[in-house]
Motif scaffolding. Structure first.
Motif, PDB file in Angstrom:
ATOM      1  N   PRO A 232      96.195  43.006-133.070  1.00 59.64           N
ATOM      2  CA  PRO A 232      95.060  44.277-132.555  1.00 59.64           C
ATOM      3  C   PRO A 232      93.659  43.771-132.961  1.00 59.64           C
ATOM      4  CG  PRO A 232      96.927  43.534-134.970  1.00 59.64           C
ATOM      5  CD  PRO A 232      96.814  42.585-133.795  1.00 59.64           C
TER       6      PRO A 232
ATOM      7  N   GLY B 260      95.164  55.614-130.292  1.00 59.09           N
ATOM      8  CA  GLY B 260      95.940  55.489-131.634  1.00 59.09           C
ATOM      9  C   GLY B 260      95.781  56.843-132.206  1.00 59.09           C
TER      10      GLY B 260
ATOM     11  N   PRO C 184      99.485  49.249-135.723  1.00 60.77           N
ATOM     12  CA  PRO C 184      98.422  49.270-133.976  1.00 60.77           C
ATOM     13  C   PRO C 184      99.506  49.264-132.801  1.00 60.77           C
ATOM     14  CG  PRO C 184      97.609  47.644-134.857  1.00 60.77           C
ATOM     15  CD  PRO C 184      98.757  47.119-135.786  1.00 60.77           C
TER      16      PRO C 184
END
Length: 412
Positions: free
Chosen positions: A258, A266, A297
């Protein structure tokens, strides 16, 4: 070193010479021992009868590795006969000891020890009878111990050879496993790179191609609209370059952590994606249901790429009047659904198998898809423990549905 290596190769291909060597040495020792006077009092002519019996007992040793058990029986019989005829000749069981050692290195442990114990008892008994001694005397027990020691030494050698073979087999198996694992990882990385580049390039190039067609069509009749289309081409190409640069940077990272310095698209970027497609003429409606909360993520990236690919295919292959994207947050699952209505009455293009909107309207010049988009969707979802289903809707159009885990469970 080269001479030694050549000799070893030559020696390895002459098994009969290797088998005969202990017998030759035993005969030579027998000649020397028979020439020594009693109590070491001097030398005399060798006792050829004892040497002949020793040579006869050693003759079967030439094939001791090929037929170890028969060689034990023959050598033992000759040695016992020799012991009975010339009880004062001390080397009479030597050939049997070599045969017992060879049997222990070649046969099973049960066979080797059965033959070894039996031979020890027989040699001890015959020696005690022919020398008029107790079976429990020192010299009698020495013969017993020598036969047991020969068997034990051969058993140890056999066990060591088996362990070495097992170690070599494990090493070879580990090497093959490492090669297979390395090949698998290289293949997965190639698929991953191809999937990332496909998702980045296909979306933006589709929009650029559509706007280029519009600009080409309106350049003479409506320069203002053509100018706007060219502006969209500029914006989309710049975005494609930025995202391609970010994707290449992401692929350079050791993992998809991440905190990777490369920006990862995203769910928050879906609004911008939808706005871009709306500006290019695709009527997209984005809706979120359930209790929205942060997802892993990798899950967000997977959901974004699935939506991006589905909408790109709709824009590329369909003349849809309504496209809906729904994100539903469940207890542990994020459900992503993309539907379009295609063009009523035109049906679905059987050649396009990789996304929604397979229906194409009249005059559409775009060709069928390659199928890589749907494959990429499924690979992404499967990689994180999710699923993707896609297919035509009963009332027309196309539907893509993905179920993705909100939180990823570490693999053990």
């Amino acid at each position: 070193m080269q001479v030694t290596a050549v000799f070893r190769r030559w020696w390895a291909h002459h098994a009969r010479l290797r088998d005969a060597l202990p017998g030759v040495l035993t005969v030579l020792v027998a000649v020397a021992a028979s020439a020594v006077g009693t109590g070491g009092s001097g030398w005399h002519a060798p006792r050829m009868d004892g040497v002949a019996w020793t040579a006869l007992a050693c003759a079967p040793l030439v094939v001791r590795t090929r037929w170890p058990l028969p060689v034990v029986l023959v050598t033992l019989a000759v040695d016992l006969a020799h012991m009975a005829r010339t009880p004062d000749f001390s080397l009479s069981p030597a050939a049997s000891l070599v045969a017992l050692y060879t049997l222990a290195t070649r046969a099973s442990r049960r066979t080797a020890w059965a033959a070894g114990v039996t031979a020890s008892l027989v040699i001890t008994a015959v020696f005690a009878v022919t020398h008029s001694q107790s079976p429990f005397s020192g010299e009698s027990l020495l013969r017993f111990d020598l036969a047991i020691a020969a068997t034990a030494l051969g058993d140890v050698n056999r066990s060591r050879r088996l362990r070495l073979a097992q170690v070599e087999a494990r090493a070879e198996r580990a090497e093959r496993t490492r090669e297979a694992e390395a090949l698998r990882r290289v293949t997965e990385e190639r698929v991953r790179i191809a999937r990332e580049l496909h998702d980045v390039v296909a979306h933006h190039m589709t929009l650029v191609n559509a706007q280029a067609g519009v600009a080409h069509h309106l350049l003479r009749t409506d320069p203002d609209l053509a100018y706007q289309a060219l502006a969209h081409i500029k914006d989309n190409s710049r975005t494609a370059l930025d995202e391609l640069r970010a994707t290449v940077g992401l692929l350079r990272q050791p993992d998809d952590a991440p905190d990777s310095p490369a920006p990862i698209p995203g769910l928050a970027d879906l609004d911008s994606l939808v706005a871009t497609l709306r500006a290019n003429g695709l009527p997209v409606k984005l809706e979120r249901t359930g209790l929205a909360r942060p997802a892993a993520p990798t899950t967000e990236l997977t959901a974004y790429r699935i939506v991006q690919e589905a909408l790109t295919n709709t824009h590329k292959h369909a003349s849809a009047k309504r496209v809906e994207v729904t994100l539903h947050y469940g207890a542990d699952t994020l459900r992503v659904t993309i539907t379009d209505d295609g063009l009523p009455g035109t049906g679905h293009d059987p050649g396009t198998t990789h996304g929604p909107g397979t229906a194409r309207g009249p005059g559409t010049a775009r060709g069928p898809g390659t199928g890589h988009g749907l494959i990429g969707m499924r690979e992404r979802a499967t990689a994180i423990g999710g699923t993707v289903t896609a297919g035509p809707r009963p009332d027309g159009g196309f539907r893509v549905h993905a179920e993705l885990p909100l939180a990823l469970t570490p693999q053990t």
